[in-house]
Design a protein around this motif. Structure first.
Motif: not given
Length: 274
Positions: A202-224
């Motif tokens: 619960k908290g953050g974006l967990f109310g919308e997706v179960i893996c927001p940490h993966y979503m932001f991880e993807i942003l990290v690699f597209w940042g690379f």
């Protein structure tokens, strides 16, 4: 082709880098399909290597295990050392190269920091999984830096994305760490001893997706990729995206199987979409 050259450096004169670019893109769909089908890499909640399993004794004869904390440290330390060593092994005044080294080093350091001070653990990690993932992180970090080492002195791509990449990287790394902290808070202090108790985050974006940490991880690699703008970093970002799409799908399916009250509106990775 002309469109690609507008935002990419030309392929480096390296058989190794070009081969690994193709191999990486070819291999990741297989890993994605394995994750979707349930043949997951054995770590986190998908690690079934525990003593209560009837086949655990035979499994441990084939593959030894290490503590989860040790295993996670093994995943990220070689990549961190590779990224850190690049400042001395490949000194360069090129701003883009410096930004890439810094972003990679910070990303790996954050992972090690989380392993030591944020994540909570119970159980073990199969050593073969630790070795496989660690090798992948290390080779990816080394190759993305090696590929970048060919770019200083070349004409810049027509579309310069490096500063947008820095912004995307910062958003990704902060969002990823924030949601890792939320996940860690679900586990009671001292919880362990082989006991694994999972709850619906619960908290953050967990109310919308179960893996927001993966979503932001993807942003990290597209940042690379946007910082480096090489073909190898593009393939790495695409591969990471495809893999985490499969991983998040498997994670949502796991929660659905474990919790009867799991909210059906919560998506796997992208709010309201997937």
């Amino acid at each position: 082709m002309e469109m690609a050259t507008s935002f990419l450096f030309p392929p480096p004169p390296s058989i190794l880098v070009n081969t690994m670019t193709v191999v990486g893109l070819a291999a990741l769909p297989i890993m994605v399909w394995s994750e979707v089908r349930g043949n997951n890499l054995k770590y986190s909640k998908f690690n079934n290597n525990n003593a209560s399993s009837p086949s655990s004794s035979s499994q441990k004869q084939r593959f030894s295990s290490v503590s989860s904390r040790t295993g996670m440290l093994c995943l990220y330390t070689p990549a961190f050392l590779a990224a850190s060593a690049s400042f001395f092994l490949s000194p360069s005044q090129d701003l883009r190269f410096l930004l890439l080294k810094s972003a990679l080093s910070l990303h790996c350091f954050k992972r090690i920091f989380e392993v030591l001070f944020i994540h909570k653990y119970s159980g073990e990690m199969a050593s073969d999984a630790a070795f496989t993932i660690s090798s992948g992180y290390f080779s990816s970090a080394a190759l993305v830096l090696y590929s970048q080492s060919f770019t200083p002195g070349l004409p810049e791509p027509g579309l310069d994305l490096k500063f947008y990449g820095v912004v995307m990287f910062v958003v990704g790394i902060v969002g990823n760490m924030y949601h890792h902290v939320l996940l860690a808070k679900l586990r009671k202090e001292g919880e362990g001893g082989g006991k694994k108790e999972y709850k619906i985050p619960k908290g953050g974006l967990f109310g919308e997706v179960i893996c927001p940490h993966y979503m932001f991880e993807i942003l990290v690699f597209w940042g690379f990729f946007m910082i480096s703008q090489t073909i190898y970093s593009l393939s790495l970002a695409m591969s990471t995206t495809f893999y985490l799409v499969g991983r998040s799908y498997a994670t949502r399916r796991w929660y659905l199987s474990k919790f009867d009250d799991f909210p059906k509106h919560i998506k796997a990775l992208i709010p309201f979409v997937f």
